[in-house]
Scaffold this active site. Structure first.
Site, PDB file in Angstrom:
ATOM      1  CG  ASP A   1       1.415   4.356   4.344  1.00  0.00           C
ATOM      2  OD1 ASP A   1       0.361   4.609   4.905  1.00  0.00           O
ATOM      3  OD2 ASP A   1       1.999   3.512   4.290  1.00  0.00           O
TER       4      ASP A   1
ATOM      5  CG  ASP B   1       8.312   1.858  12.312  1.00  0.00           C
ATOM      6  OD1 ASP B   1       8.990   2.301  11.292  1.00  0.00           O
ATOM      7  OD2 ASP B   1       7.603   0.701  12.262  1.00  0.00           O
TER       8      ASP B   1
ATOM      9  CG  ASP C   1      -0.100  -0.229   2.436  1.00  0.00           C
ATOM     10  OD1 ASP C   1       1.016   0.184   2.674  1.00  0.00           O
ATOM     11  OD2 ASP C   1      -0.577  -0.824   3.420  1.00  0.00           O
TER      12      ASP C   1
HETATM   13  P1  ATP Z   1       3.777  -2.697   4.883  1.00  0.00           P
HETATM   14  O1  ATP Z   1       2.631  -1.533   4.621  1.00  0.00           O
HETATM   15  O2  ATP Z   1       4.552  -3.272   3.778  1.00  0.00           O
HETATM   16  O3  ATP Z   1       3.416  -3.461   5.861  1.00  0.00           O
HETATM   17  P2  ATP Z   1       4.843  -0.055   6.113  1.00  0.00           P
HETATM   18  O4  ATP Z   1       6.330   0.273   6.663  1.00  0.00           O
HETATM   19  O5  ATP Z   1       4.178   0.766   4.874  1.00  0.00           O
HETATM   20  O6  ATP Z   1       4.918  -1.561   5.972  1.00  0.00           O
HETATM   21  P3  ATP Z   1       2.440   0.637   7.800  1.00  0.00           P
HETATM   22  O7  ATP Z   1       1.982  -0.066   8.730  1.00  0.00           O
HETATM   23  O8  ATP Z   1       1.723   0.757   6.610  1.00  0.00           O
HETATM   24  O9  ATP Z   1       4.174  -0.114   7.280  1.00  0.00           O
HETATM   25  O10 ATP Z   1       3.047   2.153   8.249  1.00  0.00           O
HETATM   26  C1  ATP Z   1       3.481   2.973   7.144  1.00  0.00           C
HETATM   27  C2  ATP Z   1       4.586   3.783   7.793  1.00  0.00           C
HETATM   28  O11 ATP Z   1       4.132   4.577   9.080  1.00  0.00           O
HETATM   29  C3  ATP Z   1       5.600   3.016   8.378  1.00  0.00           C
HETATM   30  O12 ATP Z   1       6.722   2.685   7.289  1.00  0.00           O
HETATM   31  C4  ATP Z   1       6.612   3.942   9.530  1.00  0.00           C
HETATM   32  O13 ATP Z   1       7.059   4.955   8.980  1.00  0.00           O
HETATM   33  C5  ATP Z   1       5.164   4.348  10.213  1.00  0.00           C
HETATM   34  N1  ATP Z   1       4.705   3.489  11.230  1.00  0.00           N
HETATM   35  C6  ATP Z   1       3.748   2.602  11.173  1.00  0.00           C
HETATM   36  N2  ATP Z   1       3.741   1.905  12.460  1.00  0.00           N
HETATM   37  C7  ATP Z   1       4.622   2.819  13.174  1.00  0.00           C
HETATM   38  C8  ATP Z   1       4.769   2.517  14.649  1.00  0.00           C
HETATM   39  N3  ATP Z   1       4.089   1.682  15.569  1.00  0.00           N
HETATM   40  N4  ATP Z   1       5.753   3.407  15.018  1.00  0.00           N
HETATM   41  C9  ATP Z   1       6.352   4.353  14.475  1.00  0.00           C
HETATM   42  N5  ATP Z   1       6.138   4.428  13.103  1.00  0.00           N
HETATM   43  C10 ATP Z   1       5.288   3.730  12.552  1.00  0.00           C
HETATM   44 MG    MG Z   2       2.109   0.685   4.238  1.00  0.00          MG
END
Ligand code: ATP
Ligand code: MG
Length: 408
Positions: free
Chosen positions: A32, A110, A30
């Site tokens: 962001d 994170d 996805d």
């Molecule tokens: P994927 O969507 O592939 O699972 P992602 O890194 O995009 O991985 P998401 O959960 O979609 O993970 O979150 C988007 C972004 O928001 C992350 O890349 C990170 O920068 C931030 N983020 C998400 N969860 C946290 C958290 N618990 N603490 C700090 N930052 C976070």
């Molecule tokens: Mg994501």
């Protein structure tokens, strides 16, 4: 989206997994977007937009079946002078709702590889935390002090395992040590959030590696305590069973076949269910034993991880069908074949067989039964041992073959 925000005079960046995965040549799950536009300003720009969240409002912009999450730059507590993220005594974040600059936004994320921003204004990559270097070295680094960041939000430990497995990254040593120390804090995380994380952990295509790391870092017990105990004590059956299931899950995802949470949870709880069935079936039918064992195992699990009814009902059916698949007389096989969970239950039975349960004949029978035409199916039913009158006469009271659910 990025262009529209930009043309309206706002900063707009692609961030998070979208940038990370593209840089690694993977297909992002996805996207962001981070912007200095407020949620209300975002809504004014996109008709197909919904604001969500009470504490911190995010905009979800819909593009057909895709949802893009648009978040306004947020600050970490350090920059917000006491007004932003509130912390409880144990370090857990209470509030997370203060707007900030792009740089603030980067530091509160994170992992360094999750804090890379693609700037639509000049197509540059903005990297405050050294994420690009870590990405090239395939290392997962947490931003800031690992212990502090895990105390703020223990789910970050699960995220660390997930990214290490999914991206085949190395967990930086300091962070790995902190996971060992802080794991227990996962017991403070609401069960509903852990459910979401379980799905993410095992459905990204590297479930086997995730499972191995979860066990290695002693985090598995905070999701499935009973299963974990059984793995420690009776791993000889259960560990290969879960591994096989994880391999299957990964293969299905690779082949773009659907994976249902019901099946995944049926696998993850099978140990506790099976253990209970062994005891209960002395006093009741296997079918009843499976039902009660299932209820109890689910009740135990719900203390840690929630499971919505739409998944727990089919999960129980998969277990129940393990007994029904053995009942092959008369019209029953036809009815079973039409059962909505037949295929899942059959796959589940194959897994059990693959790790040594005495189900080979039963599995072969069902495999053939699905392939045969009506006449062939009739033949299969007639050929069942109990259906031969001669045999029945000779050994009228012979006990039925061992019930495989129960034997190790
Ligand atoms: P994927 O969507 O592939 O699972 P992602 O890194 O995009 O991985 P998401 O959960 O979609 O993970 O979150 C988007 C972004 O928001 C992350 O890349 C990170 O920068 C931030 N983020 C998400 N969860 C946290 C958290 N618990 N603490 C700090 N930052 C976070
Ligand atoms: Mg994501």
């Amino acid at each position: 989206m990025l262009y529209r925000l930009n043309k309206a005079g706002f900063e707009a960046y692609l961030v998070g997994g979208g940038v990370r995965d593209l840089l690694l040549g993977l297909h992002p799950k996805d996207f962001d977007v981070a912007t200095n536009a407020s949620p209300d300003e975002v809504r004014e720009l996109f008709r197909n937009c919904r604001l969500i969240g009470r504490r911190f409002r995010l905009a979800h912009v819909f593009f057909g079946r895709e949802i893009i999450e648009v978040a306004t730059f947020r600050a970490h507590h350090d920059q917000s002078e006491g007004e932003g993220e509130g912390h409880m005594e144990n370090g857990l974040i209470l509030r997370d709702n203060v707007f900030g600059t792009l740089e603030d936004d980067a530091w509160r994320r994170d992992f360094t590889v999750n804090a890379l921003y693609y700037n639509i204004a000049d197509f540059s990559l903005v990297d405050y935390t050294g994420g690009m270097q870590d990405l090239q070295n395939r290392e997962l680094h947490i931003i800031g002090d690992a212990v502090t960041r895990f105390r703020e939000d223990p789910v970050r430990m699960l995220r660390a395992i997930r990214f290490a497995a999914k991206l085949d990254f190395h967990l930086e040593a300091r962070m790995a040590a902190a996971i060992g120390e802080e794991g227990e804090r996962l017991s403070d995380v609401p069960a509903a959030r852990l459910f979401e994380e379980v799905l993410k952990l095992f459905m990204h295509g590297q479930a086997l590696r995730t499972y191995e790391l979860m066990r290695e870092y002693h985090l598995f017990k905070y999701l499935f305590a009973e299963t974990n105990e059984l793995l420690d004590s009776h791993g000889a059956y259960l560990d290969p069973f879960i591994r096989r299931a994880m391999i299957n899950t990964d293969e299905r995802i690779q082949a773009k076949k659907p994976v249902t949470p019901a099946f995944l949870f049926a696998v993850l709880l099978w140990g506790p269910v099976r253990k209970r069935v062994e005891l209960l079936q002395e006093e009741m039918s296997v079918l009843d034993a499976l039902r009660i064992a299932g209820d109890e195992a689910v009740r135990e699990m719900l203390k840690q991880v929630t499971l919505p009814k739409r998944f727990s009902l089919p999960m129980r059916e998969i277990w129940q069908l393990q007994a029904r698949l053995e009942m092959r007389r008369g019209k029953r096989p036809y009815r079973l074949l039409e059962n909505r969970r037949f295929r899942a239950a059959y796959d589940f039975m194959l897994l059990r067989e693959q790790v040594g349960e005495p189900l080979t004949e039963l599995c072969q029978w069902w495999t053939e039964f699905q392939q045969e035409d009506e006449a062939g199916q009739q033949r299969l039913i007639r050929a069942l041992p109990g259906n031969r009158p001669v045999r029945r006469k000779r050994q009228p009271k012979k006990k039925p073959a061992a019930r495989p659910v129960i034997t190790d």
